[in-house]
Structures are given as structure tokens and as C-alpha cells.
Design a protein around this motif. Structure first.
Motif, PDB file in Angstrom:
ATOM      1  N   MET A  12       0.875  -1.147  -0.027  1.00  0.00           N
ATOM      2  CA  MET A  12      -0.092   0.012  -0.055  1.00  0.00           C
ATOM      3  C   MET A  12       1.031   1.201   0.120  1.00  0.00           C
ATOM      4  O   MET A  12       1.411   1.426   1.098  1.00  0.00           O
ATOM      5  N   ASN A  13       1.234   1.652  -1.279  1.00  0.00           N
ATOM      6  CA  ASN A  13       2.482   2.494  -1.566  1.00  0.00           C
ATOM      7  C   ASN A  13       1.742   3.921  -2.418  1.00  0.00           C
ATOM      8  O   ASN A  13       1.333   3.480  -3.401  1.00  0.00           O
ATOM      9  N   THR A  14       2.091   5.019  -2.169  1.00  0.00           N
ATOM     10  CA  THR A  14       1.541   6.220  -2.809  1.00  0.00           C
ATOM     11  C   THR A  14       2.695   6.528  -3.995  1.00  0.00           C
ATOM     12  O   THR A  14       2.407   7.004  -5.062  1.00  0.00           O
ATOM     13  N   TYR A  15       3.787   5.762  -4.026  1.00  0.00           N
ATOM     14  CA  TYR A  15       4.897   5.744  -4.931  1.00  0.00           C
ATOM     15  C   TYR A  15       5.366   7.322  -5.042  1.00  0.00           C
ATOM     16  O   TYR A  15       5.560   7.588  -6.253  1.00  0.00           O
ATOM     17  N   ARG A  16       5.430   8.164  -4.143  1.00  0.00           N
ATOM     18  CA  ARG A  16       5.784   9.584  -3.920  1.00  0.00           C
ATOM     19  C   ARG A  16       6.878   9.591  -3.141  1.00  0.00           C
ATOM     20  O   ARG A  16       6.879  10.215  -1.946  1.00  0.00           O
ATOM     21  N   HIS A  17       7.952   8.897  -3.364  1.00  0.00           N
ATOM     22  CA  HIS A  17       9.140   8.930  -2.750  1.00  0.00           C
ATOM     23  C   HIS A  17      10.339   8.692  -3.477  1.00  0.00           C
ATOM     24  O   HIS A  17      10.472   8.668  -4.730  1.00  0.00           O
ATOM     25  N   GLU A  21      10.785   6.105  -8.665  1.00  0.00           N
ATOM     26  CA  GLU A  21      11.059   6.076 -10.032  1.00  0.00           C
ATOM     27  C   GLU A  21      11.707   4.551 -10.349  1.00  0.00           C
ATOM     28  O   GLU A  21      11.359   4.038 -11.465  1.00  0.00           O
ATOM     29  N   LYS A  22      12.639   4.009  -9.576  1.00  0.00           N
ATOM     30  CA  LYS A  22      13.419   2.849  -9.728  1.00  0.00           C
ATOM     31  C   LYS A  22      12.472   1.522  -9.402  1.00  0.00           C
ATOM     32  O   LYS A  22      12.584   0.612 -10.000  1.00  0.00           O
ATOM     33  N   LEU A  23      11.687   1.827  -8.315  1.00  0.00           N
ATOM     34  CA  LEU A  23      10.763   0.771  -7.812  1.00  0.00           C
ATOM     35  C   LEU A  23       9.764   0.344  -8.646  1.00  0.00           C
ATOM     36  O   LEU A  23       9.346  -0.901  -8.932  1.00  0.00           O
ATOM     37  N   VAL A  24       9.143   1.509  -9.278  1.00  0.00           N
ATOM     38  CA  VAL A  24       7.724   1.251  -9.826  1.00  0.00           C
ATOM     39  C   VAL A  24       7.835   0.217 -11.232  1.00  0.00           C
ATOM     40  O   VAL A  24       6.925  -0.575 -11.151  1.00  0.00           O
ATOM     41  N   PRO A  25       8.701   0.265 -11.872  1.00  0.00           N
ATOM     42  CA  PRO A  25       8.849  -0.761 -13.069  1.00  0.00           C
ATOM     43  C   PRO A  25       8.879  -2.053 -12.165  1.00  0.00           C
ATOM     44  O   PRO A  25       8.424  -3.198 -13.080  1.00  0.00           O
ATOM     45  N   HIS A  26       9.505  -2.531 -11.335  1.00  0.00           N
ATOM     46  CA  HIS A  26       9.444  -3.546 -10.806  1.00  0.00           C
ATOM     47  C   HIS A  26       8.352  -4.438 -10.180  1.00  0.00           C
ATOM     48  O   HIS A  26       7.977  -5.421 -10.064  1.00  0.00           O
ATOM     49  N   VAL A  27       7.816  -3.319  -9.544  1.00  0.00           N
ATOM     50  CA  VAL A  27       6.519  -3.581  -8.821  1.00  0.00           C
ATOM     51  C   VAL A  27       5.236  -3.654 -10.002  1.00  0.00           C
ATOM     52  O   VAL A  27       4.709  -4.846 -10.020  1.00  0.00           O
ATOM     53  N   ALA A  28       5.409  -3.054 -11.179  1.00  0.00           N
ATOM     54  CA  ALA A  28       4.486  -3.564 -12.307  1.00  0.00           C
ATOM     55  C   ALA A  28       4.757  -4.953 -12.689  1.00  0.00           C
ATOM     56  O   ALA A  28       3.588  -5.663 -13.059  1.00  0.00           O
TER      57      ALA A  28
END
Length: 179
Positions: A12-17, A21-28
């Protein structure tokens, strides 16, 4: 008592940190296998689904507040498929390990799972530290590499190797975890 506990860590992450930018592609990359594992866990009586999420320093936040913030964040598409449903076990944490300053060890002691499956983010941080804390508490650990996301690929590979070698963790795909 359950055969298995599935932990969903920090999803449960806002991805505002700074690392978003590095994490989001791997979460996807992990969201589909993770959502499949969560759905299967919800449907089974022999599996306990437990969400453990960072409170991001807000000690007044209820878990529902954290979920709402994540759904209103930069990537709700990475949250919606795995949002906790009514009746799920929920707890917040303040540091890397899902065990640190939480009731997780007590809960798992009551549930007595034969193994604990760790999913979520970040492999080289929260997943690794939770795996170590589970191991020292004598809980057999399973990590599906396709259901944990990383920031740094090299550190992630090293973390998975450490979990397997040093903690006897079973590294197996999400689709095979509950077979």
C-alpha cells in the motif's frame, strides 16, 4: 491454525518517494503473480493472508487511511489488484522488518503456520529483514521471486541468494507457492 501464512508487505504505497522511479517498473512486473497468489490465499481455508504495511511515520493513521492514500497515489493500478478485503488481518510497521515493533510474531505463534510466504516490496530491504526475523523465530520461509519487487537488481539477487543460503528459504514462483 493454518498451513501457510502469506504476508503482503508494504504494497500500500503512494509511490511518492525518492526511490519510486526505480521501484515502480519492478512492482509492475510482480503485480499479476502477486494478485494471483493473494486471490488464491483468500479462497483457501488453510491459508492466512496478512497485510503488513509501513505507516510512513503517521502514527495516527489507520490501515484504511494507508490504503486510501495508496489508492490516491501516483500508481493506483499497482494497489487496486491487491487491496485488502474486509476481514483480512492488517498491521502497521515502522521499520524494515514486518516483525519489528509489531504483533506479527505473536499472531504467527497463535496461527502456527508450517511456512510463511513473503511477498511485496522491497526485496533487498523489508523482505530480506523480515525473512531474517522469521528465520530466527523458526518459521520456514518461502519467497516467490516473481512476487517481490526491488529497487536495485543486483542487491535483490544478493538478497534472494542470502535468504536461500543463510536462512534456508525456499525460492519458488508465486503460482507454485500454495500447491
Amino acid at each position: 491454525m493454518s498451513d501457510t501464512a502469506v504476508l503482503v508487505i508494504d504494497m500500500m504505497n503512494t509511490y511518492r518517494h525518492p526511490d519510486a522511479e526505480k521501484l515502480v517498473p519492478h512492482v509492475a512486473e510482480i503485480i499479476d503473480p502477486l494478485a494471483g497468489l493473494v486471490a488464491e490465499a483468500r479462497d483457501r481455508d488453510d491459508v492466512d493472508l496478512i497485510y503488513v504495511n509501513d505507516n510512513y511515520g503517521d502514527f495516527t493513521a489507520e490501515f484504511s487511511d494507508i490504503v486510501q492514500s495508496a489508492l490516491q497515489g501516483e500508481r493506483p493500478d499497482l494497489v487496486e489488484p491487491i487491496v485488502p478485503q474486509k476481514g483480512c488481518r492488517l498491521m502497521t510497521k515502522v521499520r524494515h522488518s514486518a516483525f519489528y515493533a509489531t504483533a506479527l510474531a505473536y499472531l504467527l505463534g497463535q496461527l502456527k503456520p508450517e511456512r510463511v510466504i513473503l511477498t511485496g516490496q522491497v526485496t533487498e530491504q523489508c523482505i530480506l529483514y523480515t525473512a531474517l526475523d522469521a528465520y530466527v523465530r523458526h518459521f520456514p520461509v518461502v519467497v516467490p521471486p516473481d512476487a517481490v519487487a526491488h529497487i536495485d537488481p543486483e542487491l535483490s539477487d544478493a538478497a534472494l541468494t542470502m535468504m536461500k543460503s543463510n536462512m534456508s528459504a525456499e525460492i519458488t514462483p508465486a503460482a507454485k507457492c500454495l500447491q
